[in-house]
Design an enzyme around this catalytic site. Structure first.
Site: not given
Length: 302
Positions: A142, A163, A192, A235, A237, A249
């Site tokens: 990333c 985003k 992200s 990502h 992972e 969040r």
């Protein structure tokens, strides 16, 4: 084969409960074997979650892997205890005379800043320069991938209008490279981030190979022709729940985030997401360890 990690690292208990063969440093020292030594520079704020995610993927190999964790000395993370860093992490000054078979440089939530504005940029460039002579192959994830493209190849990032978050379809454009041996021609992967890199600049660079891309999320996997650098802009992972944790969040903080694309079942944030990129993630990490680390690294560093 086992993955060797620091004794009492919290990720160890989680992975052991998943039937992943974990061996701590004390037991590993009794083994008459040359393990692969992998260094992880963890720039993510929630370090324990990232540790678990990366160790899970590094464990899926017949090769014995010894993992060391690295943090920046020039910036103290606010989302992890100092005792955790002191017990399980090292600084660059502590390891700079060592040589490593492989290294992972993670993402970081700083992509909206110019690279030179990042507090630890000077330290990171020193580390990236050091990898040229002290590490066989480096995987950048990333923002870490964007930093590598900028520092090593002069390709800057640019801001997106909003985003980019969600799970996107990708296509292999170069299936001959060993990094994606055995991978499907199309696969899913999560993103992200607020920035991207130019596919045209990557294709035009003599030292880079575009391995996979997406019409919706841009270039995904980039490889240097000397196999020194693997850059993954998303990502792989991530756990199934990670994008959801980020979304809830931000909602709780009143940020009104965009819902991750093609992530929640029926676009219902109360539904549990599925991990639909796991097999591709395991295969890419295993191929990296095998073809770019194990088969390229010297048996004994001099």
């Amino acid at each position: 084969m086992p993955i060797n990690i620091p004794k009492n690292l919290p990720a160890g208990e989680i992975l052991a409960n998943e039937n992943i063969f974990i061996m701590d440093e004390q037991r590993a020292s009794t083994q008459d074997i040359r393990p692969l030594n992998i260094l992880v520079l963890n720039l993510m704020p929630e370090k324990e979650r990232t540790e678990t995610q990366l160790l899970r993927l590094l464990s899926n190999s017949p090769l014995q892997v010894n993992v060391e964790l690295l943090h920046t000395a020039s910036y103290a993370s606010k989302n992890v205890s100092q005792s955790h860093l002191q017990q399980f992490y090292k600084s660059f000054n502590q390891i700079k005379n060592n040589r490593y078979d492989g290294m992972i440089i993670t993402g970081a939530p700083v992509e909206q800043l110019k690279f030179e504005e990042v507090y630890y940029w000077k330290e990171l460039t020193e580390i990236m320069e050091w990898t040229k002579t002290h590490v066989t192959s480096v995987m950048h994830i990333c923002w870490g991938a964007q930093a590598a493209l900028y520092y090593h190849y002069g390709i800057d990032k640019f801001k997106l209008s909003e985003k980019r978050t969600g799970v996107f379809q990708h296509q292999l454009v170069n299936s001959d490279v060993q990094l994606v041996r055995g991978c499907d021609d199309e696969f899913l992967a999560p993103h992200s981030r607020f920035t991207d890199v130019s596919e045209e600049e990557i294709l035009a660079h003599d030292d880079l190979i575009l391995v996979s891309t997406s019409k919706d999320s841009g270039p995904f996997t980039i490889l240097s022709k000397d196999k020194k650098h693997v850059m993954v802009t998303g990502h792989l992972e991530y756990d199934a729940t990670t994008l959801g944790i980020e979304y809830h969040r931000d909602m709780d903080n009143g940020l009104q985030p965009e819902m991750p694309i093609d992530y929640f079942p029926d676009n219902d944030p109360n539904e549990k997401p599925l991990n639909r990129w796991r097999s591709h993630a395991y295969l890419v990490f295993s191929n990296w360890l095998n073809y770019y680390v194990y088969q390229e690294t010297p048996f004994s560093w001099k």
